[in-house]
Design an enzyme around this catalytic site. Structure first.
Site, PDB file in Angstrom:
ATOM      1  N   LYS A  46     -13.651  -0.995  -3.255  1.00 28.79           N
ATOM      2  CA  LYS A  46     -13.830  -0.495  -4.624  1.00 28.79           C
ATOM      3  C   LYS A  46     -14.805  -1.350  -5.424  1.00 28.79           C
ATOM      4  O   LYS A  46     -15.635  -0.829  -6.154  1.00 28.79           O
ATOM      5  CB  LYS A  46     -12.486  -0.448  -5.363  1.00 28.79           C
ATOM      6  CG  LYS A  46     -11.459   0.492  -4.778  1.00 28.79           C
ATOM      7  CD  LYS A  46     -10.292   0.678  -5.718  1.00 28.79           C
ATOM      8  CE  LYS A  46      -9.598  -0.610  -6.097  1.00 28.79           C
ATOM      9  NZ  LYS A  46      -9.012  -1.335  -4.955  1.00 28.79           N
TER      10      LYS A  46
ATOM     11  N   ARG B 246      -2.601   1.314 -12.064  1.00 32.04           N
ATOM     12  CA  ARG B 246      -2.027   1.062 -10.745  1.00 32.04           C
ATOM     13  C   ARG B 246      -0.716   1.832 -10.534  1.00 32.04           C
ATOM     14  O   ARG B 246      -0.203   1.871  -9.432  1.00 32.04           O
ATOM     15  CB  ARG B 246      -1.766  -0.439 -10.550  1.00 32.04           C
ATOM     16  CG  ARG B 246      -3.024  -1.269 -10.400  1.00 32.04           C
ATOM     17  CD  ARG B 246      -2.667  -2.719 -10.162  1.00 32.04           C
ATOM     18  NE  ARG B 246      -3.819  -3.597 -10.127  1.00 32.04           N
ATOM     19  CZ  ARG B 246      -4.499  -3.906  -9.030  1.00 32.04           C
ATOM     20  NH1 ARG B 246      -4.147  -3.388  -7.877  1.00 32.04           N
ATOM     21  NH2 ARG B 246      -5.527  -4.738  -9.086  1.00 32.04           N
TER      22      ARG B 246
ATOM     23  N   ARG C  22     -11.912 -12.002   4.213  1.00 33.38           N
ATOM     24  CA  ARG C  22     -12.826 -12.112   3.077  1.00 33.38           C
ATOM     25  C   ARG C  22     -12.869 -13.538   2.512  1.00 33.38           C
ATOM     26  O   ARG C  22     -11.851 -14.184   2.355  1.00 33.38           O
ATOM     27  CB  ARG C  22     -12.393 -11.137   1.970  1.00 33.38           C
ATOM     28  CG  ARG C  22     -13.288 -11.153   0.742  1.00 33.38           C
ATOM     29  CD  ARG C  22     -13.042  -9.954  -0.161  1.00 33.38           C
ATOM     30  NE  ARG C  22     -11.658  -9.818  -0.591  1.00 33.38           N
ATOM     31  CZ  ARG C  22     -11.157  -8.730  -1.158  1.00 33.38           C
ATOM     32  NH1 ARG C  22     -11.920  -7.673  -1.336  1.00 33.38           N
ATOM     33  NH2 ARG C  22      -9.879  -8.684  -1.530  1.00 33.38           N
TER      34      ARG C  22
ATOM     35  N   ARG D 108      -9.405 -16.467  -1.560  1.00 30.67           N
ATOM     36  CA  ARG D 108      -8.543 -16.299  -2.720  1.00 30.67           C
ATOM     37  C   ARG D 108      -7.080 -16.306  -2.281  1.00 30.67           C
ATOM     38  O   ARG D 108      -6.745 -15.847  -1.183  1.00 30.67           O
ATOM     39  CB  ARG D 108      -8.843 -14.965  -3.426  1.00 30.67           C
ATOM     40  CG  ARG D 108     -10.162 -14.959  -4.138  1.00 30.67           C
ATOM     41  CD  ARG D 108     -10.404 -13.741  -5.004  1.00 30.67           C
ATOM     42  NE  ARG D 108      -9.592 -12.570  -4.732  1.00 30.67           N
ATOM     43  CZ  ARG D 108     -10.008 -11.329  -4.942  1.00 30.67           C
ATOM     44  NH1 ARG D 108     -11.225 -11.087  -5.386  1.00 30.67           N
ATOM     45  NH2 ARG D 108      -9.214 -10.295  -4.716  1.00 30.67           N
TER      46      ARG D 108
ATOM     47  N   ARG E   6       0.746  -7.012  -1.101  1.00 36.28           N
ATOM     48  CA  ARG E   6      -0.142  -6.171  -1.908  1.00 36.28           C
ATOM     49  C   ARG E   6      -0.212  -4.739  -1.368  1.00 36.28           C
ATOM     50  O   ARG E   6      -0.202  -3.775  -2.140  1.00 36.28           O
ATOM     51  CB  ARG E   6      -1.556  -6.768  -1.940  1.00 36.28           C
ATOM     52  CG  ARG E   6      -1.672  -8.033  -2.758  1.00 36.28           C
ATOM     53  CD  ARG E   6      -3.027  -8.688  -2.570  1.00 36.28           C
ATOM     54  NE  ARG E   6      -4.105  -7.916  -3.178  1.00 36.28           N
ATOM     55  CZ  ARG E   6      -5.381  -8.087  -2.864  1.00 36.28           C
ATOM     56  NH1 ARG E   6      -5.745  -8.965  -1.946  1.00 36.28           N
ATOM     57  NH2 ARG E   6      -6.314  -7.370  -3.483  1.00 36.28           N
TER      58      ARG E   6
END
Length: 206
Positions: free
Chosen positions: A15, A90, A124, A153, A164
């Site tokens: 996204k 969300r 990532r 992260r 998540r």
């Protein structure tokens, strides 16, 4: 007519990359609640400290905090000709709250196989200085092209990623039905190459 766009998709669906392309194409602000929260966390603001515990644990920030943040942002002058929301709403409750704040013209759902996302997210690495994002699968250097050391992260670590994706499946996926019923939802195949996804999005947005 202004383009008030929402970008939907599971964590790691791409996204963020597509949001930048959309914002540039239509000259509208890209509003990412995740980026806003991370900025507040870095700066140690009260809302940042409040959000940090939830984000680090892979949980959703409470609605009243997020909705107030978005409401304030959409009232800024650069949103007069449209905006792109990435990371909000969300939940269905947030979507209903947004309906009272603004009129959404199009909801783009970047559809990706959830089973493939965990590997994509945990690989990532990001640059804390310029914001660059890389995958350890395709980029083996430990430094960003700007020279800064890349980091993972906290919300990209394996245990957090599992949480998540579960939160997404339980809370966010129902938004697809919500916006489908309103007649503003379009889905694009997020499994394709980045440029192909961008072309598909441009085609549906016009």
């Amino acid at each position: 007519m202004s383009k008030n766009i929402i970008l939907l998709g599971a964590p790691g669906a791409g996204k963020g990359t597509q949001a930048i392309k959309i914002a540039e194409r239509y000259k509208i602000p890209h509003i990412s609640t995740g980026d806003i929260f991370r900025k507040n966390i870095r700066e140690g603001t009260p809302i940042g400290l409040k959000a940090k515990g939830y984000i680090d644990g892979g949980k959703l920030v409470p609605d009243e905090v997020t909705i107030a943040l978005v409401d304030s942002r959409l009232k800024e002058s650069d949103c007069a000709k449209g905006w792109l929301l990435d990371g909000f709403p969300r939940t269905t409750a947030q979507a209903e709250a947004l309906d009272k704040i603004a009129k959404v013209t199009t909801v783009v759902n970047v559809d990706v196989d959830l089973n493939k996302l965990s590997d994509r997210i945990t690989s990532r690495r990001v640059c804390p200085d310029c914001g660059g994002s890389y995958s350890t699968v395709t980029y083996s250097n430990s430094n960003c092209t700007c020279g800064s050391k890349l980091v993972q992260r906290d919300d990209d670590k394996e245990e957090t990623v599992k949480s998540r994706l579960q939160v997404y499946a339980n809370s966010t996926a129902p938004l697809i039905e919500y916006y489908k019923k309103k007649g503003v939802l379009v889905s694009v195949d997020g499994n394709k190459a980045i440029d192909e996804v961008a072309k598909e999005i441009a085609k549906v947005l016009g």
